[in-house]
Design a protein around this motif. Sequence first.
Motif, short mmCIF file in Angstrom:
data_model
loop_
_atom_site.label_atom_id
_atom_site.label_comp_id
_atom_site.label_asym_id
_atom_site.label_seq_id
_atom_site.Cartn_x
_atom_site.Cartn_y
_atom_site.Cartn_z
N LYS A 153 1.27 -14.04 -4.20
CA LYS A 153 2.15 -13.34 -3.15
C LYS A 153 2.80 -14.21 -2.31
CE LYS A 153 -1.28 -9.79 -2.90
NZ LYS A 153 -2.49 -9.53 -2.30
N TRP A 209 4.29 -12.02 -7.33
CA TRP A 209 4.89 -10.97 -6.39
C TRP A 209 5.43 -11.61 -5.22
CZ3 TRP A 209 0.34 -6.87 -6.07
CH2 TRP A 209 0.71 -5.74 -6.94
N THR A 226 6.18 -11.06 -0.96
CA THR A 226 5.53 -10.30 -0.17
C THR A 226 6.09 -10.41 1.10
OG1 THR A 226 3.21 -9.92 1.36
CG2 THR A 226 3.94 -12.15 0.39
N GLU A 241 -1.52 -4.59 5.06
CA GLU A 241 -1.44 -6.14 5.21
C GLU A 241 -2.26 -6.87 6.10
OE1 GLU A 241 1.00 -4.18 4.44
OE2 GLU A 241 2.53 -4.81 2.98
#
Lengths: 157, 590
Positions: free
Chosen positions: A76, A115, A117, B232
């Motif tokens: 990420k 990915w 993020t 997150e």
Amino acid sequence: MKTNLTQIHEVINQHGTNREALVEILRDLSQRSGYLTKEAMEVVATQLQLPPSEVFSVASFYTKINVEQLGKHVIKFCEDAPCHIAGGREIWEALEHKLGIQFGETTTDGFWTLWPTSCLGLCAVGPVMLVDDEPYGNLTPEKVTDILNHYRAGDAA
Amino acid sequence: MVYRAHVLISGSPQCIDLGAREVKATLLEELAALGLANEVQVMEVSTLGHDEQGPELVIYPEGTQYVDLTADDMRLIVAEHLLKGRPVEKLTYQEPPSEPLPPPSAKEVRVVLDNIGKIDPENIDDYIALDGYIALGEVLSTMAPDDVIAEMKKSGLRGRGGAGFPTWLKWTFARRAESEQKFVICNADEGDPGAFMNRRVLEGDPHAVLEGMAIAAYAIGAQQGYIYVRAEYPIAIKILRTAINQAREYGLLGKNIFESGFDFDIEIRMGAGAFVCGEETALMQSIEGKRGMPLTRPPYPANSGLWGDSTNINNVETLANVPKILRRGAEWFASMGTEKSKGTKTFAIAGKVARTGLIEVPLGMTIREIVYDIGGGVLNGKKFKAVQTGGPMGGCIPEKYLDLPVDYESLAGVGSMMGSGGFVVMDEDTCMVDIARFFMEFTQDESCGKCVPCRVGTRRMLEILERICAGEGKPGDIETLEGLATYIQDGSLCGLGQGAPNPVLSTLKYFRDEYEAHIYDKKCPAKVCKGLIEFTIDPEACIGCTRCARNCPVNAISGKPKETHVIDPEVCIRCGICAQVCPVDAVHVE
């Protein structure tokens, strides 16, 4: 991948079958098994008495809920401004170049998923990426190569 | 519980990058293995001052500071220092004779961040010892809900999540609303680039948020609260769970709080990764288990929110201010800041500045003071170009406004906004067109797709910006961008769409010449945009060491050892590695 029915029922029992539990159920399931199979979503739909299309529409909206299988390791990479200014563009390109895939894709051997993020809160050492849950900061193209090799080597050992 | 030793371990980004998490895990494992877990308290703090020599920790009561630690070092320290009481000299920090630490900036004022690092966030007694929950007790036993709102009005507190709406007024709307039940929501879906102040508060002082929510609930007449945290932030979620459980055990949440007859409880809801869920109506949709897409307003949440009931939504930092205002008085709070923007605000300073990180200052401090006095100036002595505030919907503020006071109205007046407190400094090497393109990429990606002007318009704007950065800009592009910007602003339901064009508009306003240079002269003045630059090797300087050729990922560099090397511009992908590895700086960018 086989759909794990016991696990699905376990998660639904934990969150309940109210409409409001849908996001939490899907995120939990996705986190436990990596991604949601079509069957898994259908089971959830039946249990919550919702049309499968509704379940899929919610699942596909959120980035933390996966409807596709992921690689063994997930990179990420922070795409936010502080990392970008610190040289993130080069790292972004280096990652795509070295892995031979675009962001959002998985390598054909199923080893890496790449990915972007949003902010990881580690701006002081940007550019930053997570490999699975391990943070790597102050990235340079060379450091990225070392990190990627390290995982490959670790996997071979 | 009384501990005989306290270990503070730095959780700064630098230390985490250097392995602080592994060191901390080892520390906890070793303590558990030796049965010391109940004797030694471990706390993660934001920094201990020597980030470059991390991982770093300090052990009290001795005050021994250890730096540059590995997991093995940690085992040794536990066995020697914590078990036997013998500090490990060779691992301790040695003060360099000539470089004393810079003192903390006298310009910072800590209100919201005050407790952080002083208390153990997972121990409610620490919070109570520093007067925690006194405000809630006083409110419940001595104040009527209207008194609370009146006090909030006097304080002048405004929403810290972005728009700066007066908190007392929001509470008044919810208080007056007719509703079977009412809700209080804490918006902890922090997602602005580089802004992590809410996470710091949730992880460092969670009870301040819970106390603020309980007071808000009492003022408006709600019994149930939700904290919507982005997925997150797993550590924040874990700490919040502990805090809620401890508050329930102490009777500070639940039924009949402080014997006042007031009931209030809080549940945590986790997001699932969608930036737009920070928008209040989208956030409530997500709590209801739906796609997080914004709704038309009015009706506002105060009248029709969660499940159609009256709902009050405040940001983490706003709520964390509430107990302090009620404990220390509205006059105290209103004595800080400017006429219309009272109190302090946290900012996450990032980008090309010497000292990055989280700060808290009274509102109204100038950009110059924040960048130079607190941030230590632009990195590597470069020239300040702009500061981007307000996150991806904010704008870039140029050098001529360095003396602008940072408050809600002043920032809006120059085409930016307060937002949640992002503060990204840019120097002369930053290309403003590239920055605009970058932010458009972000908003385009995060657009939920409900409103066509936002969904399609941001895509079209991004395509134009990508073309300009690639050197394929055309006359008329700037005008098209401006036209699209207006359509998107006018035709979008929520702040994401309405704010999406801001980075482009503000850079067009202050750095139009850079756009023109890209489009008409095919030049990127900051030498950033790949399509407009060329790498060449200075034949006079090149020593033929072959390092560039060996490191080139596309083999675009040719030349024999000890002879001048040449870059083939057709093959070159402008990655800049050659310039980085050249030992004599012979690679130039044109």
